[in-house]
Design an enzyme around this catalytic site. Structure first.
Site, PDB file in Angstrom:
ATOM      1  N   THR A  23     -36.727  24.075  15.273  1.00 54.28           N
ATOM      2  CA  THR A  23     -36.873  25.185  14.087  1.00 54.28           C
ATOM      3  C   THR A  23     -35.357  24.541  13.517  1.00 54.28           C
ATOM      4  OG1 THR A  23     -35.327  26.196  16.066  1.00 54.28           O
ATOM      5  CG2 THR A  23     -37.338  27.186  15.960  1.00 54.28           C
ATOM      6  N   MET A  76     -27.846  21.945  16.939  1.00 46.87           N
ATOM      7  CA  MET A  76     -27.768  20.318  17.406  1.00 46.87           C
ATOM      8  C   MET A  76     -27.210  18.996  16.556  1.00 46.87           C
ATOM      9  SD  MET A  76     -28.121  21.702  20.224  1.00 46.87           S
ATOM     10  CE  MET A  76     -27.226  23.075  20.075  1.00 46.87           C
ATOM     11  N   PHE A 121     -32.384  26.097  11.967  1.00 49.93           N
ATOM     12  CA  PHE A 121     -31.480  26.689  12.476  1.00 49.93           C
ATOM     13  C   PHE A 121     -30.480  25.799  14.140  1.00 49.93           C
ATOM     14  CE2 PHE A 121     -32.490  30.151  10.192  1.00 49.93           C
ATOM     15  CZ  PHE A 121     -32.134  30.183   8.884  1.00 49.93           C
ATOM     16  N   CYS A 122     -31.251  25.571  14.574  1.00 51.98           N
ATOM     17  CA  CYS A 122     -31.727  24.798  16.334  1.00 51.98           C
ATOM     18  C   CYS A 122     -31.077  23.353  15.705  1.00 51.98           C
ATOM     19  CB  CYS A 122     -32.428  25.277  17.125  1.00 51.98           C
ATOM     20  SG  CYS A 122     -32.447  26.689  17.319  1.00 51.98           S
ATOM     21  N   ALA A 123     -31.550  22.987  14.416  1.00 48.12           N
ATOM     22  CA  ALA A 123     -31.164  21.799  14.659  1.00 48.12           C
ATOM     23  C   ALA A 123     -30.294  21.484  13.447  1.00 48.12           C
ATOM     24  CB  ALA A 123     -32.592  20.984  14.254  1.00 48.12           C
TER      25      ALA A 123
END
Length: 156
Positions: A45, A52, A47-49
């Site tokens: 996703t 991280m 935002f998660c990318a």
């Protein structure tokens, strides 16, 4: 039933999880270092990318500040391995809270039962295994990594 979110001053709750490279990360084995537990809902996703990648991009500064950043989500190891490769993440552990599903997020009070994934949150654990920072963010946002680095610099 939602468990209570961990708070600064609480003892950190130990856990052992595999990362994308099948290496085990055990929180209590990180004594003498601080740990940033960067919870994110799901791999693959946007935002998660970004969340991280911000860990990977700032890894040298985290190391200088005696802190190990790790990402944690409910995704499986093969999923995390492919995702890390696609993002160019080679040094930051992306931990798999896959089975029992979301158990670590639940232990920290960050599991969203209705969604089947964790909150987006950052938890910092100090060298004595105490929680010193907790912040939950809107799911559709990217945590400010500079805020985390400033906090760590102020407690160094």
């Amino acid at each position: 039933m939602q468990s209570v979110i961990v708070q600064p001053g609480d003892p950190a709750r130990n856990f052992s999880l595999k990362d994308q490279n099948d290496k085990t990360f055990d929180l209590y084995e990180q004594a003498k270092k601080r740990s940033l537990l960067s919870f994110h809902p799901l791999a693959w996703t946007e935002f998660c990318a970004a969340q991280m990648k911000s860990l990977e991009d700032n890894l040298d500064e985290f190391t200088r500040l005696n802190c190990i950043p790790v990402g944690i989500s409910v995704d499986s190891r093969p999923c995390k391995q492919a995702w890390a490769k696609s993002l160019g993440i080679t040094r930051t552990p992306l931990l798999c809270d896959f089975w029992p599903h979301g158990a670590v997020a639940e232990r920290y009070g960050l599991f969203r039962e209705e969604n089947g994934f964790s909150e987006r949150a950052n938890v910092i654990v100090d060298e004595q295994q105490k929680v010193i920072f907790v912040k939950v963010y809107p799911v559709h946002s990217v945590p400010d990594i500079q805020e985390i680095l400033r906090f760590l610099q102020g407690t160094a």
